[in-house]
Structures are given as C-alpha cells and as structure tokens.
Motif scaffolding. Structure first.
Motif, PDB file in Angstrom:
ATOM      1  N   LEU A   1      39.593  17.630 -69.091  1.00 45.99           N
ATOM      2  CA  LEU A   1      40.975  17.216 -68.847  1.00 45.99           C
ATOM      3  C   LEU A   1      41.181  15.759 -69.223  1.00 45.99           C
ATOM      4  CD1 LEU A   1      43.758  17.881 -67.654  1.00 45.99           C
ATOM      5  CD2 LEU A   1      42.848  17.220 -65.415  1.00 45.99           C
ATOM      6  N   GLU A   2      40.173  14.942 -68.916  1.00 47.23           N
ATOM      7  CA  GLU A   2      40.267  13.524 -69.240  1.00 47.23           C
ATOM      8  C   GLU A   2      40.357  13.305 -70.751  1.00 47.23           C
ATOM      9  OE1 GLU A   2      37.716   9.639 -67.912  1.00 47.23           O
ATOM     10  OE2 GLU A   2      36.626  11.381 -68.663  1.00 47.23           O
ATOM     11  N   ARG A   3      39.510  13.999 -71.506  1.00 45.39           N
ATOM     12  CA  ARG A   3      39.511  13.841 -72.961  1.00 45.39           C
ATOM     13  C   ARG A   3      40.801  14.390 -73.562  1.00 45.39           C
ATOM     14  NH1 ARG A   3      33.200  15.630 -74.147  1.00 45.39           N
ATOM     15  NH2 ARG A   3      32.275  13.605 -73.594  1.00 45.39           N
ATOM     16  N   TYR A   4      41.292  15.500 -73.006  1.00 48.87           N
ATOM     17  CA  TYR A   4      42.559  16.040 -73.506  1.00 48.87           C
ATOM     18  C   TYR A   4      43.692  15.044 -73.280  1.00 48.87           C
ATOM     19  CZ  TYR A   4      46.908  18.667 -73.368  1.00 48.87           C
ATOM     20  OH  TYR A   4      48.194  19.072 -73.553  1.00 48.87           O
ATOM     21  N   ALA A   5      43.700  14.443 -72.089  1.00 46.79           N
ATOM     22  CA  ALA A   5      44.757  13.477 -71.794  1.00 46.79           C
ATOM     23  C   ALA A   5      44.658  12.258 -72.701  1.00 46.79           C
ATOM     24  CB  ALA A   5      44.680  13.049 -70.332  1.00 46.79           C
ATOM     25  N   ALA A   6      43.415  11.820 -72.981  1.00 44.46           N
ATOM     26  CA  ALA A   6      43.249  10.662 -73.872  1.00 44.46           C
ATOM     27  C   ALA A   6      43.742  10.997 -75.280  1.00 44.46           C
ATOM     28  CB  ALA A   6      41.790  10.238 -73.895  1.00 44.46           C
ATOM     29  N   ALA A   7      43.382  12.199 -75.773  1.00 45.57           N
ATOM     30  CA  ALA A   7      43.843  12.595 -77.111  1.00 45.57           C
ATOM     31  C   ALA A   7      45.361  12.734 -77.144  1.00 45.57           C
ATOM     32  CB  ALA A   7      43.185  13.915 -77.514  1.00 45.57           C
ATOM     33  N   ARG A   8      45.916  13.271 -76.060  1.00 46.45           N
ATOM     34  CA  ARG A   8      47.372  13.416 -75.992  1.00 46.45           C
ATOM     35  C   ARG A   8      48.054  12.048 -75.988  1.00 46.45           C
ATOM     36  NH1 ARG A   8      50.906  13.760 -71.562  1.00 46.45           N
ATOM     37  NH2 ARG A   8      52.805  14.947 -71.959  1.00 46.45           N
ATOM     38  N   GLN A   9      47.453  11.092 -75.287  1.00 44.93           N
ATOM     39  CA  GLN A   9      48.035   9.763 -75.253  1.00 44.93           C
ATOM     40  C   GLN A   9      47.999   9.105 -76.628  1.00 44.93           C
ATOM     41  OE1 GLN A   9      49.579   8.477 -72.537  1.00 44.93           O
ATOM     42  NE2 GLN A   9      50.280   6.893 -73.961  1.00 44.93           N
ATOM     43  N   VAL A  10      46.901   9.348 -77.365  1.00 45.00           N
ATOM     44  CA  VAL A  10      46.811   8.813 -78.730  1.00 45.00           C
ATOM     45  C   VAL A  10      47.918   9.393 -79.599  1.00 45.00           C
ATOM     46  CG1 VAL A  10      45.389   8.767 -80.814  1.00 45.00           C
ATOM     47  CG2 VAL A  10      44.351   8.299 -78.592  1.00 45.00           C
ATOM     48  N   LEU A  11      48.143  10.713 -79.466  1.00 44.45           N
ATOM     49  CA  LEU A  11      49.206  11.355 -80.243  1.00 44.45           C
ATOM     50  C   LEU A  11      50.575  10.790 -79.869  1.00 44.45           C
ATOM     51  CD1 LEU A  11      48.043  15.090 -80.236  1.00 44.45           C
ATOM     52  CD2 LEU A  11      47.936  13.456 -82.124  1.00 44.45           C
ATOM     53  N   LEU A  12      50.798  10.567 -78.562  1.00 45.01           N
ATOM     54  CA  LEU A  12      52.070   9.997 -78.137  1.00 45.01           C
ATOM     55  C   LEU A  12      52.257   8.589 -78.675  1.00 45.01           C
ATOM     56  CD1 LEU A  12      52.263  11.204 -74.419  1.00 45.01           C
ATOM     57  CD2 LEU A  12      53.646  12.003 -76.338  1.00 45.01           C
ATOM     58  N   ASP A  13      51.172   7.801 -78.656  1.00 39.33           N
ATOM     59  CA  ASP A  13      51.266   6.444 -79.201  1.00 39.33           C
ATOM     60  C   ASP A  13      51.576   6.479 -80.692  1.00 39.33           C
ATOM     61  OD1 ASP A  13      50.715   5.479 -76.703  1.00 39.33           O
ATOM     62  OD2 ASP A  13      48.574   5.178 -77.078  1.00 39.33           O
ATOM     63  N   ASP A  14      50.902   7.404 -81.410  1.00 36.07           N
ATOM     64  CA  ASP A  14      51.175   7.533 -82.844  1.00 36.07           C
ATOM     65  C   ASP A  14      52.615   7.975 -83.089  1.00 36.07           C
ATOM     66  OD1 ASP A  14      48.585   6.800 -83.344  1.00 36.07           O
ATOM     67  OD2 ASP A  14      47.853   8.847 -83.659  1.00 36.07           O
ATOM     68  N   LEU A  15      53.108   8.891 -82.236  1.00 30.25           N
ATOM     69  CA  LEU A  15      54.482   9.357 -82.387  1.00 30.25           C
ATOM     70  C   LEU A  15      55.468   8.228 -82.152  1.00 30.25           C
ATOM     71  CD1 LEU A  15      56.545  11.614 -82.776  1.00 30.25           C
ATOM     72  CD2 LEU A  15      56.323  12.148 -80.346  1.00 30.25           C
TER      73      LEU A  15
END
Length: 391
Positions: A153-167
C-alpha cells in the motif's frame, strides 16, 4: 523515508482503512476482556485486567494528542502488561502493528512488530503448556501479511503521488503553453489589424498629402481639399485604432438597419480614388444580407488591403471591387489593369499584407486566391462560406 511523511501519507489518505483500524482495535479489546471474564470470572485479577483494558482504550483514544513514538510506546507498554495478565489480548497486536507502521519508519516499525509477535508466541505457548506449531507460525504469518500489505500500500501510494505530481506539472506546462499560444495569436491579430487599418490609412494620408503638395501652387483649392481629406482620414484612422484596441468592427460597419458592407466598400473606394486618382469602381451583385460583424470586417479589410497593394505596387489606372452574395457564400473580387506581379522580391505576397488576409479569412473558413501575369493586371478573389451552408 521519514517518520512523519510517508507512513502518515499512506494510511492518512485511506479514510476507510483508518476507521476500520479503530473499530477493529476497540472490538478486539472488548472481546478479549469478555473472554477473560467468561473464563475466569470476577477473580482477584479481574479488576487489574479491566483497568488495563480501560487504560489501553484511553491511551489509544489519546492518539491525536500524544502522536508519534511516545503514543506508540505507551500503547505497547500497556498492551504488554495486559498480555502477561490475559493472553487473549494478544489479538490486539494486529491493529497495533498497523499503528506502528503508521507512526514509525518502516524498519523500526518492523522491529516493534517482531517484538510483539515474539510476546504473543511466548504467552500462547505458556498458556498451552506445549509447543504448538500453529501458535508459533500463526502470529508470524499474520505479521508478515500485515507488513507486506502495508508495504504494498505504501509503494502504491508513493507511485500514485508521483503520477499526481507529474499530472500537476503537465497541467502547469499546458497552461503556460496555452498562455503563450494565446499571446502569439493576439500578437498576430494585432499585427493583422494594424496592417489592414492603420497602415492603409497612413498610406492614404501620404497619397493625399503628396497630391496637395504637387497642387499647392497651381491649384490651391484642390490642394486644400486634399489636405482636408488627409485630416479626415487621420481622424478615421484614430477612431480605427481605438476600435482595433477594443476589437470592434470598422467605423463604416457600425451603422444599423441595412447591410453596411456595400456602403463601406463604396466609401473606401471613393476615399482612395480621391487620394490616388485611380478610378476605383465598386459593384454589388446579389441581394445584400447581414453577414455578421466578423465577416463584414474581414471582407472590408481584405478589400482595403488589396486596394492598398493596387495603389502602391500596380501603377494601375482602374480597379474594380466586386461583392457577390450567393446563398451559400459571399465573394469579394478586386481586379486592376496594372503591370501585374513578377516573380522577384517586389511580390507583395512576401510581406504581411496577403498573409494577414489569408489568416483572417481562414479563421472564418474562407479562402484567398491571387492571380497575376506581368503586364496584365492582378486579380484577388476572397470567399467566405455563410453560416449553415454546406462546406
């Protein structure tokens, strides 16, 4: 990974999971207390057990106040005492493991979880008076699954945050690009408007003043008339500049009632003819209809630009402007009997005039065609489809 950012960010955003964690902890504490009382009754240790359960729940509820490792240390300490008193409280280690993962960095949290698992195994083994593999492997497997699920869950959230930052970064870049495109489009519009209005007005003033200068001695009355026309043209040019800034139609098109474009073309032709001496005729075919301010403005400024080119480049004696209304489109033709265009650098298409006309017409779905032969004059044809007509 920091203690205050990554874990809190992971479960802090999963509101449903946090509520489930709170509910599970309370239910397990109450169930463990009920089990103890059911099996042992209200003996000598029952008050201590109940006091410990209340203390555990109170400490857990104080999380928003205490927070951090101090809160976790108090929870684990109270839980450890309860497990020594009543091994059934060992089940509370499951939600406490998630609390540790929320509060501490990953590896320190794993150490705390391992300590709680060892406590559970020891107490369950003592309670059974024998070594039961399920009592050893069960807590270990549960701890491994809990830590693994949290890690995923932690890694998924980190990857999701990266995608949001890129967006967000891409949205910022897109907004900047749109702003730059809008600024370039506005610059192109102003360049086109100034060329088709101010530059042509100045050209007319120049012709009128040259005519006045040449006639100043021999024909003073005619010279004064040319000077007066130059002054009137300057005033019209000033009004035109103001209208360009406000993105309004030319002054000749602001009249109400009948379609104003034919009259505006005749007025433009008469003014330029008086300034240059070129015979400029305006012909209208078909039934004039209201085309809208944008279409009228585009056609009028196209005619002005074409006539400005005729007066400046063609050495023509006659120019004919034809406006034709048809059911599906409106056509504007400007023809002259001048020397025509050559392939050399004097071709007006190399300047901003014709390019601006094409840009203006293409914005309305129209076209511009230029035909010329050396010594045989020039013909410029513009067309704009009418709204609702087939392309």
């Amino acid at each position: 990974m920091t203690t205050s950012q990554t874990p809190a960010a992971v479960l802090g955003q999963a509101g449903g999971l946090v509520k489930a964690l709170h509910t599970t902890f309370v239910v397990l504490v109450l169930a463990s207390a009920v089990r103890y009382l059911t099996g042992h009754g209200f003996g000598d240790q029952a008050p201590w057990m109940l006091a410990g359960a209340v203390a555990l729940l109170a400490t857990y509820a104080a999380g928003p106040v205490l927070r951090g490792w101090v809160w976790l240390a108090l929870l684990v300490l109270v839980w450890f005492g309860l497990v020594l008193l009543a091994p059934s409280f060992a089940w509370c280690a499951v939600p406490l493991s998630f609390v540790a993962l929320r509060v501490l960095a990953f590896w320190p949290a794993c150490a705390v979880v391992a300590g709680m698992v060892a406590t559970v195994v020891v107490q369950w083994t003592r309670m059974a008076d024998r070594l039961d593999p399920t009592m050893v492997l069960g807590p270990v497997c549960i701890a491994v699954l809990a830590v693994g699920a949290y890690r995923a869950l932690e890694r998924y959230a980190a990857a999701r945050q990266v995608l949001l930052d890129d967006l967000h970064a891409a949205q910022g870049d897109l907004a900047d690009a749109q702003h730059q495109a809008g600024a370039l489009a506005e610059r192109a519009r102003l360049s086109r408007e100034l060329h088709d209005s101010v530059a042509q007005g100045l050209s007319s003033i120049n012709l009128l003043l040259q005519a006045a200068e040449s006639e100043w001695t021999d024909r003073p009355a005619a010279a004064r008339e040319h000077a007066a026309q130059a002054a009137a043209t300057a005033r019209d040019g000033l009004d035109e500049v103001r209208r360009v800034v406000r993105d309004l139609a030319p002054a000749e098109l602001t009249s109400s009632g009948q379609p104003a474009l034919p009259g505006a073309l005749r007025q433009t032709g008469a003014r330029l003819a008086a300034a240059s001496g070129v015979d400029i005729r305006v012909q209208v075919h078909g039934t004039p209809v209201s085309l809208g301010a944008e279409v009228d403005t585009a056609l009028l400024r196209t005619a002005r630009g074409a006539l400005a080119n005729v007066l400046e480049h063609s050495a023509a004696t006659t120019a004919v402007v034809t406006l034709t209304y048809q059911p599906d489109a409106v056509f504007l033709d400007v023809r002259d009997d001048g020397r025509g265009l050559g392939p050399g650098p004097t071709d007006p298409d190399r300047g901003r005039g014709l390019a601006g006309m094409r840009d203006r017409l293409s914005h309305l779905g129209g076209t511009l065609v230029l035909e010329s032969e050396p010594g045989e004059g020039t013909a410029l044809a513009a067309s704009i489809p009418l709204a609702g007509a087939p392309s």
